[in-house]
Design an enzyme around this catalytic site. Structure first.
Site, mmCIF file in Angstrom:
data_model
loop_
_atom_site.group_PDB
_atom_site.id
_atom_site.type_symbol
_atom_site.label_atom_id
_atom_site.label_comp_id
_atom_site.label_asym_id
_atom_site.label_seq_id
_atom_site.Cartn_x
_atom_site.Cartn_y
_atom_site.Cartn_z
ATOM 1 N N ASN A 6 -41.015 -0.414 19.625
ATOM 2 C CA ASN A 6 -41.178 0.980 19.196
ATOM 3 C C ASN A 6 -41.415 1.848 20.442
ATOM 4 O O ASN A 6 -42.375 1.626 21.187
ATOM 5 C CB ASN A 6 -42.373 1.070 18.231
ATOM 6 C CG ASN A 6 -42.587 2.479 17.716
ATOM 7 O OD1 ASN A 6 -42.570 3.436 18.486
ATOM 8 N ND2 ASN A 6 -42.800 2.625 16.429
ATOM 9 N N HIS A 9 -43.972 6.293 21.943
ATOM 10 C CA HIS A 9 -44.951 6.849 22.889
ATOM 11 C C HIS A 9 -44.376 7.132 24.271
ATOM 12 O O HIS A 9 -45.050 7.759 25.094
ATOM 13 C CB HIS A 9 -46.204 5.983 22.915
ATOM 14 C CG HIS A 9 -46.898 6.026 21.577
ATOM 15 N ND1 HIS A 9 -47.253 7.223 20.986
ATOM 16 C CD2 HIS A 9 -47.216 5.055 20.695
ATOM 17 C CE1 HIS A 9 -47.790 6.973 19.795
ATOM 18 N NE2 HIS A 9 -47.776 5.670 19.593
ATOM 19 N N HIS A 42 -40.005 6.377 15.106
ATOM 20 C CA HIS A 42 -40.512 7.058 13.910
ATOM 21 C C HIS A 42 -40.210 8.543 14.090
ATOM 22 O O HIS A 42 -40.785 9.193 14.960
ATOM 23 C CB HIS A 42 -42.026 6.810 13.806
ATOM 24 C CG HIS A 42 -42.649 7.377 12.565
ATOM 25 N ND1 HIS A 42 -43.944 7.099 12.203
ATOM 26 C CD2 HIS A 42 -42.174 8.203 11.597
ATOM 27 C CE1 HIS A 42 -44.244 7.726 11.064
ATOM 28 N NE2 HIS A 42 -43.178 8.408 10.688
ATOM 29 N N ARG A 44 -40.969 11.771 12.880
ATOM 30 C CA ARG A 44 -41.986 12.387 12.017
ATOM 31 C C ARG A 44 -41.560 13.787 11.581
ATOM 32 O O ARG A 44 -40.819 14.461 12.288
ATOM 33 C CB ARG A 44 -43.316 12.489 12.778
ATOM 34 C CG ARG A 44 -44.028 11.172 12.916
ATOM 35 C CD ARG A 44 -45.381 11.351 13.612
ATOM 36 N NE ARG A 44 -46.166 10.135 13.459
ATOM 37 C CZ ARG A 44 -46.993 9.904 12.447
ATOM 38 N NH1 ARG A 44 -47.185 10.825 11.522
ATOM 39 N NH2 ARG A 44 -47.654 8.768 12.377
ATOM 40 N N ARG A 48 -43.363 15.354 16.492
ATOM 41 C CA ARG A 48 -44.309 15.421 17.613
ATOM 42 C C ARG A 48 -43.902 14.555 18.806
ATOM 43 O O ARG A 48 -44.331 14.790 19.913
ATOM 44 C CB ARG A 48 -45.710 15.041 17.151
ATOM 45 C CG ARG A 48 -45.859 13.558 16.859
ATOM 46 C CD ARG A 48 -47.321 13.196 16.787
ATOM 47 N NE ARG A 48 -47.838 13.434 15.470
ATOM 48 C CZ ARG A 48 -48.724 12.619 14.876
ATOM 49 N NH1 ARG A 48 -49.175 11.554 15.516
ATOM 50 N NH2 ARG A 48 -49.160 12.864 13.669
ATOM 51 N N GLU A 69 -38.172 4.552 11.332
ATOM 52 C CA GLU A 69 -39.307 4.681 10.405
ATOM 53 C C GLU A 69 -39.326 6.119 9.941
ATOM 54 O O GLU A 69 -39.211 7.036 10.761
ATOM 55 C CB GLU A 69 -40.633 4.391 11.124
ATOM 56 C CG GLU A 69 -40.841 2.966 11.504
ATOM 57 C CD GLU A 69 -42.107 2.802 12.354
ATOM 58 O OE1 GLU A 69 -42.888 3.757 12.494
ATOM 59 O OE2 GLU A 69 -42.274 1.715 12.897
ATOM 60 N N THR A 100 -49.715 5.829 11.805
ATOM 61 C CA THR A 100 -49.547 5.535 10.379
ATOM 62 C C THR A 100 -50.814 4.891 9.817
ATOM 63 O O THR A 100 -51.331 3.931 10.370
ATOM 64 C CB THR A 100 -48.346 4.577 10.187
ATOM 65 O OG1 THR A 100 -47.256 5.090 10.948
ATOM 66 C CG2 THR A 100 -47.955 4.468 8.733
ATOM 67 N N GLU A 150 -42.329 -4.655 5.746
ATOM 68 C CA GLU A 150 -43.036 -4.812 7.010
ATOM 69 C C GLU A 150 -44.512 -4.879 6.654
ATOM 70 O O GLU A 150 -45.074 -3.917 6.109
ATOM 71 C CB GLU A 150 -42.757 -3.653 7.964
ATOM 72 C CG GLU A 150 -43.527 -3.834 9.284
ATOM 73 C CD GLU A 150 -43.334 -2.698 10.272
ATOM 74 O OE1 GLU A 150 -42.254 -2.069 10.298
ATOM 75 O OE2 GLU A 150 -44.292 -2.426 11.029
ATOM 76 N N HIS A 189 -47.829 -3.129 13.545
ATOM 77 C CA HIS A 189 -48.878 -2.120 13.714
ATOM 78 C C HIS A 189 -50.102 -2.736 14.362
ATOM 79 O O HIS A 189 -50.674 -3.688 13.852
ATOM 80 C CB HIS A 189 -49.274 -1.404 12.407
ATOM 81 C CG HIS A 189 -49.731 -0.003 12.697
ATOM 82 N ND1 HIS A 189 -51.037 0.306 12.911
ATOM 83 C CD2 HIS A 189 -49.036 1.147 12.902
ATOM 84 C CE1 HIS A 189 -51.139 1.598 13.199
ATOM 85 N NE2 HIS A 189 -49.929 2.125 13.205
HETATM 86 N N1 PXP Z 1 -44.897 -0.347 12.257
HETATM 87 C C1 PXP Z 1 -45.080 0.869 11.694
HETATM 88 C C2 PXP Z 1 -44.716 1.047 10.258
HETATM 89 C C3 PXP Z 1 -45.583 1.937 12.444
HETATM 90 O O1 PXP Z 1 -45.764 3.135 11.863
HETATM 91 C C4 PXP Z 1 -45.880 1.729 13.811
HETATM 92 C C5 PXP Z 1 -46.377 2.872 14.632
HETATM 93 O O2 PXP Z 1 -45.408 3.857 14.710
HETATM 94 C C6 PXP Z 1 -45.668 0.459 14.353
HETATM 95 C C7 PXP Z 1 -45.193 -0.579 13.546
HETATM 96 C C8 PXP Z 1 -45.972 0.147 15.771
HETATM 97 O O3 PXP Z 1 -47.362 0.144 15.932
HETATM 98 P P1 PXP Z 1 -48.016 0.007 17.362
HETATM 99 O O4 PXP Z 1 -47.573 1.203 18.154
HETATM 100 O O5 PXP Z 1 -49.484 -0.028 17.089
HETATM 101 O O6 PXP Z 1 -47.483 -1.267 17.956
#
Ligand code: PXP
Length: 238
Positions: A6, A9, A42, A44, A48, A69, A100, A150, A189
């Protein structure tokens, strides 16, 4: 077991200065060179971090699978149908949340979510739902047409060492329930380099979705290496 990285960030860092760098597209390529099996973003409602421009370019440029996402809104469905990521994971979204907060609550779900899901699937998109580790949620996800769940690992990731085993037992139970329903199991997550190992025993999990920990590690070692270190753990490479 596969890793989808992901890259939200990277875009968060870009937006912190309203700059055009660091570019998440570049990060995605580095992640692929580090062995990632997929890239997740993701998009949003408040845009953001990830923007539509990022999503569109990723769809054209990356060689692995793109997962989007998103909240289950009509405007997001329109974007998904236009861009056609490989997978869409439906997540709950509230304005102002830092990240999330929990899985989508499917109990008592309205039938219009079922229609929403079938529309995306008819457009060739693999459909998944982010759910808390709860067998009833998984059954409901299968009933309304999800092809994967997931499993939310937030609670698991907060457990201290002596309780990790119970967390694994709970996730394994839910993963087995998903398999009985004939749907695939992803997990994610709050996963990181120090809590992923124990989860590897849940062999039903086919994809881990990990972002923040890899981006944070990349600050010190670079994105390609940070990805590769996680790939090595997941794939058991010494
Ligand atoms: N899975 C989902 C559904 C999420 O919303 C996120 C964060 O965007 C992640 C996984 C990844 O989480 P992390 O950044 O804590 O690894």
């Amino acid at each position: 077991m596969e890793l989808s990285v992901n890259i939200d960030h990277i875009a968060t860092l870009r937006e912190a200065r309203r700059e055009d760098f660091p570019d998440p597209i570049y990060a995605a390529i580095e992640a692929e060179m580090g062995g990632a099996d997929g890239i997740t973003v993701h998009l949003r409602g408040d845009r953001r971090h990830i923007k539509e421009r990022d999503l569109e370019l990723l769809r054209q440029i990356i060689k692995t699978e793109l997962t989007l996402e998103m909240a289950a809104t009509q405007s997001m469905a329109n974007i998904a149908v236009r861009v056609k990521p490989h997978c869409v994971t439906l997540v709950p979204e509230s304005p102002g949340e830092v990240t999330t907060q929990g899985g989508l609550n499917l109990l008592g779900v309205k039938e219009d979510l079922k229609l929403y899901i079938s529309n995306l699937k008819e457009n060739g998109i693999m459909l998944g739902i982010f759910v808390d580790p709860d067998v009833e949620q998984v059954k409901e996800a299968a009933r309304i047409g999800a092809q994967y769940v997931e499993i939310n690992t937030t609670e698991y990731s907060k457990l201290d060492l002596k309780n990790v085993k119970n967390g694994i037992i709970q996730i394994a139970r839910v993963a087995k329930a998903a398999k009985r329903e004939n749907i695939a199991v992803h997990a994610g997550h709050d996963l990181g380099y120090r809590n992923i190992q124990a989860l590897l025993s849940v062999t039903e999990i086919s994809v881990f979705s990990i972002g923040f920990a890899i981006v944070a590690r990349a600050v010190f070692v670079g994105f390609r290496q940070a990805t590769n270190e996680m790939v090595s753990i997941i794939k058991g490479v010494k």
